[in-house]
Write a protein that holds these residues in place. Structure first.
Motif, mmCIF file in Angstrom:
data_model
loop_
_atom_site.group_PDB
_atom_site.id
_atom_site.type_symbol
_atom_site.label_atom_id
_atom_site.label_comp_id
_atom_site.label_asym_id
_atom_site.label_seq_id
_atom_site.Cartn_x
_atom_site.Cartn_y
_atom_site.Cartn_z
ATOM 1 N N VAL A 230 0.838 -1.213 0.000
ATOM 2 C CA VAL A 230 0.000 0.000 0.000
ATOM 3 C C VAL A 230 0.865 1.252 0.000
ATOM 4 N N VAL A 231 1.918 1.266 0.810
ATOM 5 C CA VAL A 231 2.823 2.419 0.835
ATOM 6 C C VAL A 231 3.491 2.599 -0.527
ATOM 7 N N GLY A 232 3.890 1.498 -1.164
ATOM 8 C CA GLY A 232 4.504 1.593 -2.490
ATOM 9 C C GLY A 232 3.564 2.209 -3.516
ATOM 10 N N LEU A 233 2.300 1.822 -3.482
ATOM 11 C CA LEU A 233 1.324 2.389 -4.418
ATOM 12 C C LEU A 233 1.070 3.862 -4.120
ATOM 13 N N LEU A 234 1.049 4.225 -2.843
ATOM 14 C CA LEU A 234 0.869 5.639 -2.489
ATOM 15 C C LEU A 234 2.053 6.474 -2.974
ATOM 16 N N GLN A 235 3.257 5.951 -2.815
ATOM 17 C CA GLN A 235 4.428 6.687 -3.294
ATOM 18 C C GLN A 235 4.429 6.789 -4.812
ATOM 19 N N SER A 236 4.026 5.733 -5.502
ATOM 20 C CA SER A 236 3.921 5.801 -6.965
ATOM 21 C C SER A 236 2.922 6.868 -7.374
ATOM 22 N N THR A 237 1.839 7.005 -6.606
ATOM 23 C CA THR A 237 0.837 8.027 -6.914
ATOM 24 C C THR A 237 1.414 9.425 -6.746
ATOM 25 N N ILE A 238 2.204 9.627 -5.688
ATOM 26 C CA ILE A 238 2.832 10.936 -5.477
ATOM 27 C C ILE A 238 3.740 11.285 -6.650
ATOM 28 N N VAL A 239 4.581 10.328 -7.048
ATOM 29 C CA VAL A 239 5.500 10.575 -8.164
ATOM 30 C C VAL A 239 4.717 10.807 -9.452
ATOM 31 N N LEU A 240 3.672 10.014 -9.683
ATOM 32 C CA LEU A 240 2.854 10.166 -10.889
ATOM 33 C C LEU A 240 2.249 11.563 -10.964
ATOM 34 N N LEU A 241 1.721 12.062 -9.854
ATOM 35 C CA LEU A 241 1.114 13.395 -9.848
ATOM 36 C C LEU A 241 2.158 14.480 -10.120
ATOM 37 N N ILE A 242 3.357 14.313 -9.574
ATOM 38 C CA ILE A 242 4.415 15.296 -9.824
ATOM 39 C C ILE A 242 4.812 15.287 -11.301
ATOM 40 N N VAL A 243 4.949 14.094 -11.868
ATOM 41 C CA VAL A 243 5.325 13.988 -13.288
ATOM 42 C C VAL A 243 4.247 14.596 -14.175
ATOM 43 N N LEU A 244 2.983 14.346 -13.829
ATOM 44 C CA LEU A 244 1.876 14.844 -14.646
ATOM 45 C C LEU A 244 1.662 16.351 -14.483
ATOM 46 N N LEU A 245 1.578 16.804 -13.239
ATOM 47 C CA LEU A 245 1.141 18.176 -12.968
ATOM 48 C C LEU A 245 2.286 19.165 -12.865
ATOM 49 N N TRP A 246 3.453 18.713 -12.407
ATOM 50 C CA TRP A 246 4.573 19.631 -12.228
ATOM 51 C C TRP A 246 5.430 19.701 -13.487
ATOM 52 N N PHE A 247 5.866 18.529 -13.958
ATOM 53 C CA PHE A 247 6.747 18.493 -15.122
ATOM 54 C C PHE A 247 5.995 18.399 -16.450
ATOM 55 N N ARG A 248 4.679 18.257 -16.393
ATOM 56 C CA ARG A 248 3.835 18.308 -17.588
ATOM 57 C C ARG A 248 4.230 17.264 -18.636
ATOM 58 N N VAL A 249 4.565 16.071 -18.175
ATOM 59 C CA VAL A 249 4.818 14.973 -19.120
ATOM 60 C C VAL A 249 3.486 14.284 -19.359
ATOM 61 N N PRO A 250 2.918 14.372 -20.555
ATOM 62 C CA PRO A 250 1.561 13.844 -20.778
ATOM 63 C C PRO A 250 1.522 12.321 -20.710
ATOM 64 N N MET A 251 0.447 11.814 -20.180
ATOM 65 C CA MET A 251 0.249 10.369 -20.058
ATOM 66 C C MET A 251 -0.691 9.897 -21.156
ATOM 67 N N SER A 252 -0.283 8.859 -21.873
ATOM 68 C CA SER A 252 -1.064 8.372 -23.010
ATOM 69 C C SER A 252 -1.892 7.140 -22.686
ATOM 70 N N GLY A 253 -1.508 6.373 -21.666
ATOM 71 C CA GLY A 253 -2.143 5.092 -21.406
ATOM 72 C C GLY A 253 -3.230 5.144 -20.349
#
Length: 370
Positions: A230-253
């Motif tokens: 559960v902690v691993g999935l939460l951390q992946s979510t944090i990183v995913l949000l930073i990549v999407l919203l901060w660095f603006r790398v668009p997600m296609s999948g």
């Protein structure tokens, strides 16, 4: 039915106990999530392979029109930053030795004269080879500038090359690195948490009490593995949000395919961590085993260097590395928009690692620590 509910209830009680142990201490809450946030930002800004700033010095011995045009093209790229204009070749060594510039461009006195007479005109570029990766990129970049300069002076139309990059139109290294961090950063913390879970109980003397309870080793394994997953999935979510919203790398999948892949990846990572925890006699050993293992797993994951460029022996070794397949799943789903059928082959090694490490950890719980 009642036995199944009782079995699941025992796991739920152990899961609750582990979660409380993780989050009760405010320091633990910071350690669990702050590193993922900070490391994502550091990798996003610091671990960039793009050529953005190349300091250079110029020695123009020609001072002709063609030389001036070539220099203007070089300065106009926005990549090459002129730090000094030299008067003679004796000044080159001092700038390179002191690392004031990465390269020195020398235009000889006969540069314009040779071009006007239809002969080849050489331009000397001296690079600081101590930073070989950047120097190689700069050499390729300056070659493209010279090629464009030659094309502009040609009186007849020549062959032009139109370059197009799939899945990363601007060839930004950030697009390559940041999606991979969704899996990599979660593995670092997940494996360490799993490795410390049993070792902490062993050091505190409470694990033997768990073994004499009616709970089976499998229930103990599941109850201790779930919080780390559960902690691993939460951390992946944090990183995913930073990549999407901060660095603006668009997600296609699809997010569902992405999280299913992350779930399988985290199960395999926790399996390795639980096995290390069963082998370790105390928390220091568990941490040492984890740190010794994390670095090879990261280097052999293909996150920074392609696996096909590695020696054949190391390529075979990557098949037991869950991070290789976790990175492959995240990149393909995130950048390519791959579906479950496209990345299905990557799930088999993850499930194989989990099928070996989790039963091994359960067996070690009883036979090594009892």
């Amino acid at each position: 039915m009642n036995r199944t509910l009782a079995w699941l209830g025992a796991i739920a009680f152990l899961f609750r106990k582990e979660v409380l142990a993780l989050f009760k201490d405010p320091a633990n809450r910071i350690i669990l999530f702050a590193p993922a946030f900070i490391q994502t930002l550091l990798f996003g800004y610091g671990a960039m392979l793009d050529l953005q700033h190349v300091p250079y010095a110029l020695l123009d011995q020609s001072r002709g029109q063609a030389a001036t045009e070539l220099i203007a093209r070089l300065d106009g790229t926005g990549v090459f930053s002129r730090q000094a204009t030299l008067d003679n070749a004796n000044q080159i060594a001092r700038l390179i030795d002191r690392q004031k510039v990465l390269m020195v461009v020398t235009i000889p006195a006969d540069f314009d004269r040779n071009l006007e007479s239809g002969q080849n005109a050489a331009v000397q570029v001296v690079f600081d080879g101590r930073n070989s990766t950047t120097a190689g990129s700069a050499a390729a970049y300056i070659a493209s500038v010279v090629q464009a300069f030659n094309a502009s002076r040609s009186g007849t139309p020549g062959v032009t090359v139109v370059r197009r990059a799939w899945f990363n139109p601007n060839l930004e290294s950030r697009w390559q690195i940041m999606p991979a961090m969704i899996a990599t950063l979660s593995m670092l913390q997940t494996m360490l948490l799993a490795a410390l879970s049993v070792a902490r109980e062993r050091e505190q003397g409470t694990f033997d009490q768990l073994l004499v309870t009616p709970m089976t080793p499998l229930q103990i394994l599941v109850g201790k593995a779930l919080p780390s997953i559960v902690v691993g999935l939460l951390q992946s979510t944090i990183v995913l949000l930073i990549v999407l919203l901060w660095f603006r790398v668009p997600m296609s999948g699809s997010p569902f395919v992405l999280y299913f892949g992350l779930l399988c990846f985290n199960i395999a990572s926790v399996g390795i961590g639980m096995t290390l925890s069963a082998f370790a006699l105390n928390m220091q050993q568990a941490m040492l085993y984890s740190f010794v293992l994390i670095m090879p797993l990261t280097l052999l994951s293909g996150m920074l260097t392609p696996i096909r460029n590695m020696p054949l022996v190391l390529q075979y070794a990557t098949y037991v590395n869950p991070l290789r397949f976790g990175v492959a799943i995240v990149r393909r789903v995130y950048l390519e928009g791959a579906g479950i059928a496209d990345v299905a082959i990557n799930f088999l090694p993850l499930l194989a690692v989990a099928a070996v490490t989790l039963p091994l950890a359960a067996w070690l719980f009883r036979h090594r620590l009892a």
